[in-house]
Design an enzyme around this catalytic site. Structure first.
Site, PDB file in Angstrom:
ATOM      1  N   LEU A 136      -2.473  -4.305  -4.007  1.00  0.00           N
ATOM      2  CA  LEU A 136      -1.446  -3.306  -3.747  1.00  0.00           C
ATOM      3  C   LEU A 136      -0.097  -4.004  -3.821  1.00  0.00           C
ATOM      4  CD1 LEU A 136      -2.930  -1.422  -0.634  1.00  0.00           C
ATOM      5  CD2 LEU A 136      -2.920  -0.619  -2.998  1.00  0.00           C
ATOM      6  N   ASP A 137       0.920  -3.278  -4.238  1.00  0.00           N
ATOM      7  CA  ASP A 137       2.261  -3.853  -4.258  1.00  0.00           C
ATOM      8  C   ASP A 137       2.707  -4.208  -2.843  1.00  0.00           C
ATOM      9  OD1 ASP A 137       2.376  -3.418  -7.018  1.00  0.00           O
ATOM     10  OD2 ASP A 137       3.173  -1.401  -6.750  1.00  0.00           O
ATOM     11  N   LYS A 138       3.654  -5.112  -2.746  1.00  0.00           N
ATOM     12  CA  LYS A 138       4.115  -5.616  -1.455  1.00  0.00           C
ATOM     13  C   LYS A 138       4.424  -4.494  -0.464  1.00  0.00           C
ATOM     14  CE  LYS A 138       7.987  -8.168   0.607  1.00  0.00           C
ATOM     15  NZ  LYS A 138       9.251  -8.918   0.323  1.00  0.00           N
ATOM     16  N   THR A 140       3.580  -1.234  -0.716  1.00  0.00           N
ATOM     17  CA  THR A 140       2.597  -0.142  -0.654  1.00  0.00           C
ATOM     18  C   THR A 140       1.616  -0.471   0.466  1.00  0.00           C
ATOM     19  OG1 THR A 140       2.785   0.333  -3.017  1.00  0.00           O
ATOM     20  CG2 THR A 140       0.786   1.075  -1.916  1.00  0.00           C
ATOM     21  N   ARG A 235       3.438   4.571  -9.649  1.00  0.00           N
ATOM     22  CA  ARG A 235       4.906   4.597  -9.636  1.00  0.00           C
ATOM     23  C   ARG A 235       5.472   4.888 -11.028  1.00  0.00           C
ATOM     24  NH1 ARG A 235       5.998  -1.118  -7.054  1.00  0.00           N
ATOM     25  NH2 ARG A 235       8.190  -0.455  -7.228  1.00  0.00           N
TER      26      ARG A 235
END
Length: 318
Positions: A136-138, A140, A235
């Site tokens: 997961l992105d930082k 998220t 996104r």
């Protein structure tokens, strides 16, 4: 250096490719890892190097020299608190908070989820990426799968590739969306900004499904289902249809609806990360196959933002 382990090609596998035979003889390792060993010259057939595509007749002696398992963890173990949703001998499910980077890298050598996992279970140092099979992105939040054994890691990678891990996200987006839909558009690196992704003809296939969970006066909460797992997929796809995720610093911009209340505008201005949460996971257990479902509640900051937006909405349109 590890000694070369010797195997014999079973007669029933005659005619199969070398990488296919190895996948049967060494079921605890993924096909991609076995192919990498072949490329690196770690695999021989009757004493000579061979290509992954080599067809075997049966009865050959296959030599495999596995890489040494690094005695030191790939990253230092750090006592970072983890929100563990599920734990058994083979599988961990973690609810990741905003701001926690998943893997160490440039600018983030420590303080990551991987560092925390190695402290929680030092044996994870023996697995690729400490057992982390997706990311997961930082900023998220939400659910992440972590394998605890090699067989579980191999199986989770296979389940992800076969699209048998069903992931559902909650995304707060700009603008009103009337009905659900699908974005089927390839994603690749941005042509000029290599830190970003973009929809483009040269990208890899990416499919995102969404449906409306709740409507607000100027925004929509979506349930988003991934069919593929490209970097920044949700996104990028939602921004491409004109409904960027609220707070997204890379693919959206701060929009304060002029008709919104002062409280609503202040809450939106204060929300400095993408409003994206990995809320639900469904998959078969990687070892025994039993069906598993995990859910993680919205983080407090996102729940508070929705509460403010709800107070600014037309109830008839909710």
């Amino acid at each position: 250096m590890k000694a070369r382990e010797l195997y014999q090609t079973p007669p029933e596998l005659a005619g199969q490719r070398l990488d296919q035979v190895l996948a049967v003889l060494l079921p605890d390792f993924s096909r991609s890892r076995l192919q990498a060993w072949i490329r690196d010259g770690r695999v021989t057939v009757d004493g000579a190097p061979a290509a992954a595509s080599s067809r075997l007749r049966g009865g050959e002696q296959i030599g495999v020299q596995q890489p040494e398992v690094n005695a030191e963890p790939t990253a230092p173990a750090e006592a970072i608190a983890l929100d563990i949703v599920h734990q058994d001998a083979d599988l961990l499910v973690v609810n990741k908070p905003a701001g926690l980077v998943v893997h160490p890298g440039a600018g983030n050598p420590a303080g990551t989820l991987m560092n925390a996992l190695l402290y929680h279970d030092p044996r994870l140092a023996e697995l690729p990426r400490a057992g982390i099979v997706h990311r997961l992105d930082k900023d998220t939040t939400g659910l992440l799968l972590v394998a605890r054994t090699l067989p579980a890691h191999k199986r989770l990678v296979e389940l992800l590739a076969a699209r048998e891990v069903h992931r559902e996200y909650l995304a707060l987006v700009q603008g009103q969306i009337i009905a659900g839909g699908t974005v089927d558009a390839p994603i690749g690196r941005h042509r000029t900004d290599r830190t970003r992704m973009a929809v483009g003809a040269g990208g890899r296939q990416a499919i995102t499904h969404y449906r409306v969970a709740q409507r607000f006066a100027h925004h929509t909460l979506l349930r988003v289902m991934l069919e593929t797992g490209r970097t920044h997929q949700i996104r990028v796809h939602l921004a491409s249809i004109g409904h960027a995720v609220v707070g997204d610093p890379a693919y959206g911009r701060l929009r304060l609806p002029p008709g919104a209340s002062a409280d609503c505008q202040a809450a939106l201005a204060a929300f400095r990360r993408q409003a994206l949460h990995a809320a639900r996971l469904q998959l078969p257990h990687p070892i025994d196959g039993r069906p598993l479902t995990f859910e993680a509640p919205l983080p407090a900051d996102m729940a508070q933002l929705l509460q403010v937006l709800a107070g600014d909405s037309d109830p008839a349109g909710a």
